[in-house]
Design a protein around this motif. Structure first.
Motif, mmCIF file in Angstrom:
data_model
loop_
_atom_site.group_PDB
_atom_site.id
_atom_site.type_symbol
_atom_site.label_atom_id
_atom_site.label_comp_id
_atom_site.label_asym_id
_atom_site.label_seq_id
_atom_site.Cartn_x
_atom_site.Cartn_y
_atom_site.Cartn_z
ATOM 1 N N GLY A 35 0.898 -1.191 0.042
ATOM 2 C CA GLY A 35 -0.023 0.159 -0.066
ATOM 3 C C GLY A 35 0.866 1.151 -0.026
ATOM 4 O O GLY A 35 1.961 1.225 -0.695
ATOM 5 N N ARG A 36 0.393 2.140 0.883
ATOM 6 C CA ARG A 36 1.161 3.510 0.738
ATOM 7 C C ARG A 36 2.516 3.410 1.597
ATOM 8 O O ARG A 36 3.361 4.357 1.613
ATOM 9 N N TRP A 37 2.679 2.244 2.202
ATOM 10 C CA TRP A 37 4.094 1.982 2.772
ATOM 11 C C TRP A 37 5.241 1.441 1.897
ATOM 12 O O TRP A 37 6.112 0.724 2.010
ATOM 13 N N LEU A 38 4.886 1.520 0.545
ATOM 14 C CA LEU A 38 5.873 0.879 -0.583
ATOM 15 C C LEU A 38 7.238 1.537 -0.536
ATOM 16 O O LEU A 38 8.196 0.844 -0.545
ATOM 17 N N PRO A 39 7.512 2.892 -0.321
ATOM 18 C CA PRO A 39 8.819 3.255 0.020
ATOM 19 C C PRO A 39 9.536 2.581 1.090
ATOM 20 O O PRO A 39 10.696 2.062 1.181
ATOM 21 N N ALA A 40 8.891 2.330 2.152
ATOM 22 C CA ALA A 40 9.410 1.556 3.436
ATOM 23 C C ALA A 40 9.859 0.039 2.870
ATOM 24 O O ALA A 40 10.721 -0.403 3.212
ATOM 25 N N ALA A 41 8.974 -0.598 1.969
ATOM 26 C CA ALA A 41 9.359 -1.914 1.595
ATOM 27 C C ALA A 41 10.544 -1.685 0.871
ATOM 28 O O ALA A 41 11.460 -2.755 0.623
ATOM 29 N N VAL A 42 10.805 -0.807 -0.138
ATOM 30 C CA VAL A 42 11.999 -0.256 -0.772
ATOM 31 C C VAL A 42 12.891 -0.398 -0.017
ATOM 32 O O VAL A 42 14.149 -0.911 -0.410
ATOM 33 N N LEU A 43 12.972 0.419 1.000
ATOM 34 C CA LEU A 43 14.269 0.500 1.799
ATOM 35 C C LEU A 43 14.543 -0.795 2.537
ATOM 36 O O LEU A 43 15.781 -1.213 2.719
ATOM 37 N N ILE A 44 13.525 -1.649 2.966
ATOM 38 C CA ILE A 44 13.632 -2.924 3.724
ATOM 39 C C ILE A 44 14.446 -3.555 2.469
ATOM 40 O O ILE A 44 15.220 -4.682 2.782
ATOM 41 N N ALA A 45 13.936 -3.788 1.371
ATOM 42 C CA ALA A 45 14.728 -4.563 0.139
ATOM 43 C C ALA A 45 16.026 -4.484 0.130
ATOM 44 O O ALA A 45 16.761 -5.154 -0.467
ATOM 45 N N ALA A 46 16.030 -3.021 -0.130
ATOM 46 C CA ALA A 46 17.711 -2.666 -0.105
ATOM 47 C C ALA A 46 18.719 -3.116 1.091
ATOM 48 O O ALA A 46 19.802 -3.514 0.731
ATOM 49 N N LEU A 47 18.171 -2.925 1.989
ATOM 50 C CA LEU A 47 18.838 -3.723 3.178
ATOM 51 C C LEU A 47 19.085 -5.050 3.145
ATOM 52 O O LEU A 47 20.317 -5.545 3.265
ATOM 53 N N ALA A 48 17.939 -5.797 2.957
ATOM 54 C CA ALA A 48 17.933 -7.213 2.827
ATOM 55 C C ALA A 48 18.710 -7.772 1.510
ATOM 56 O O ALA A 48 19.745 -8.713 1.758
ATOM 57 N N GLY A 49 18.451 -7.405 0.506
ATOM 58 C CA GLY A 49 19.049 -7.417 -0.647
ATOM 59 C C GLY A 49 20.603 -6.960 -0.696
ATOM 60 O O GLY A 49 21.912 -7.836 -1.169
ATOM 61 N N GLY A 50 21.207 -6.008 -0.076
ATOM 62 C CA GLY A 50 22.358 -5.449 -0.171
ATOM 63 C C GLY A 50 23.130 -6.425 0.964
ATOM 64 O O GLY A 50 24.302 -6.880 0.766
ATOM 65 N N LEU A 51 22.628 -6.656 2.030
ATOM 66 C CA LEU A 51 23.445 -7.594 3.097
ATOM 67 C C LEU A 51 23.499 -9.175 2.414
ATOM 68 O O LEU A 51 24.615 -9.603 2.554
ATOM 69 N N ALA A 52 22.516 -9.430 1.755
ATOM 70 C CA ALA A 52 22.874 -10.731 0.916
ATOM 71 C C ALA A 52 23.677 -10.936 -0.136
ATOM 72 O O ALA A 52 24.733 -11.743 -0.055
ATOM 73 N N VAL A 53 23.899 -9.783 -0.787
ATOM 74 C CA VAL A 53 24.879 -9.544 -1.819
ATOM 75 C C VAL A 53 26.066 -9.587 -1.248
ATOM 76 O O VAL A 53 27.269 -10.175 -1.489
ATOM 77 N N LEU A 54 26.418 -8.699 -0.134
ATOM 78 C CA LEU A 54 27.689 -8.539 0.541
ATOM 79 C C LEU A 54 28.128 -9.418 1.234
ATOM 80 O O LEU A 54 29.547 -9.770 1.144
ATOM 81 N N SER A 55 27.211 -10.438 1.585
ATOM 82 C CA SER A 55 27.878 -11.723 2.488
ATOM 83 C C SER A 55 28.003 -12.829 1.459
ATOM 84 O O SER A 55 28.687 -13.657 2.026
ATOM 85 N N THR A 56 27.510 -12.762 0.513
ATOM 86 C CA THR A 56 27.806 -13.926 -0.504
ATOM 87 C C THR A 56 28.968 -13.866 -1.679
ATOM 88 O O THR A 56 28.984 -14.782 -2.310
ATOM 89 N N SER A 57 28.903 -12.515 -2.078
ATOM 90 C CA SER A 57 29.638 -12.037 -3.517
ATOM 91 C C SER A 57 31.057 -12.699 -3.275
ATOM 92 O O SER A 57 31.698 -12.817 -4.442
ATOM 93 N N GLU A 58 31.812 -12.843 -1.927
ATOM 94 C CA GLU A 58 33.058 -13.429 -2.178
ATOM 95 C C GLU A 58 32.950 -14.741 -1.548
ATOM 96 O O GLU A 58 34.290 -15.143 -1.059
ATOM 97 N N ARG A 59 31.917 -15.428 -1.651
ATOM 98 C CA ARG A 59 31.907 -17.086 -0.989
ATOM 99 C C ARG A 59 32.177 -18.064 -1.987
ATOM 100 O O ARG A 59 31.163 -18.475 -2.683
#
Length: 310
Positions: A35-59
């Protein structure tokens, strides 16, 4: 001696591989959940996706047992093929299935040979400029206020589900991964996060969550609502370039030991074309999000758990 890759080229490759189906297509199902909390979902996605990429990119996975390597390989291949299908389906939604098939064929041919860094840089800059124009157009015109305000469907579970879906926007940052160099990955993640937040906020501002949720092509609908159809051709060009290079990033990232690269790329291109004709793009996007998160979780656990690496 190999020529060192410049940092700007690494970042451009990551940005061009990240902006695709998630941003051009995923805003609609994400808005239906958050709903109107879509920007919050984007921020959470950035955090989750970013952590996933940073934690696995050199594994590396070479130290894992054979059975686990096979499982990880299968999971990763399915995730990337689902992402490729979603990207091709996005082009079919904004244009036609025939155009999408032609784009898949062209990108498949490009993936079998090196692409000049200048072309990748130009593509990344062009896509960011197109999105900046779209955001400006959506924010410059006041949205039409509906006679009856529709109910807001956003909820905490919906925001989390939307964030999980939108994490697909950030896994393209893997293209910027280099051993011992996390800075390019972080730069790509910041650029994609700010771009995604701006585009989602502009579309939400112009359409509102209920209308955005029902839009098959969210950014085209936002331009129509802003009476900015004059720049629709620019948007379409941006979709083609963005999805083409995002698909290129997916196909070039596929690796199978013992299989020639050209053969793998051709088979993956054919599978992408068939999948685009048989699977709804939003379903492929949801599958890609689940599989990519599952693949990242598997690699993070398998790479760190001492009992697994024996």
């Amino acid at each position: 001696m190999s020529t060192p890759v410049r940092g700007i080229d690494v970042v451009a490759g990551g940005v061009s591989a990240s902006i695709g189906a998630g941003l051009f297509l995923g805003l609609a199902p994400a808005a239906s959940l958050a709903g109107r909390w879509l920007p919050a979902a984007v921020l959470i996605a950035a955090l989750a996706g970013g952590l996933a990429v940073l934690s696995t990119s050199e594994r590396p996975s070479e130290t894992l047992p054979v059975s686990l390597r096979r499982f990880g390989f299968t999971l990763g291949m399915l995730a990337r093929l689902a992402a490729a299908v979603a990207i091709a389906g996005t082009v079919a939604v904004y244009l036609t299935p025939l155009v999408a098939l032609v784009l898949v064929a062209v990108v498949t041919a490009m993936a079998a040979s090196p692409v000049p860094p200048a072309v990748v840089r130009a593509a990344a800059i062009a896509v960011l400029i197109v999105l900046a124009v779209v955001v400006t157009a959506c924010l410059a015109i006041a949205p039409v206020t509906p006679a009856v305000a529709p109910p807001d469907t956003g909820s905490v579970p919906g925001v989390l589900a939307a964030a999980g879906l939108l994490t697909v926007c950030f896994f393209g940052a893997d293209a910027a991964a280099r051993p011992g160099r996390r800075r390019p990955v972080a730069v790509v993640l910041v650029i994609v996060a700010l771009t995604s937040l701006a585009v989602a906020g502009a579309a939400l501002h112009q359409l509102g969550a209920p209308r955005l949720a029902l839009a098959p092509a969210p950014l085209r609908a936002a331009l129509a609502a802003a009476d900015a159809t004059a720049i629709e051709r620019l948007l379409i060009a941006g979709v083609v370039v963005a999805c083409g290079f995002a698909l290129l990033g997916v196909l070039r990232g596929l690796r199978v030991a013992g299989v020639p690269r050209v053969r793998l790329v051709v088979v993956s291109g054919v599978a992408t074309a068939l999948g685009m004709l048989l699977i709804e793009p939003t379903a492929a996007l949801a599958a890609a999000a689940v599989l990519l998160l599952g693949d990242a979780t598997f690699r993070a656990v398998a790479g760190r758990h001492p009992g697994v690496a024996r």
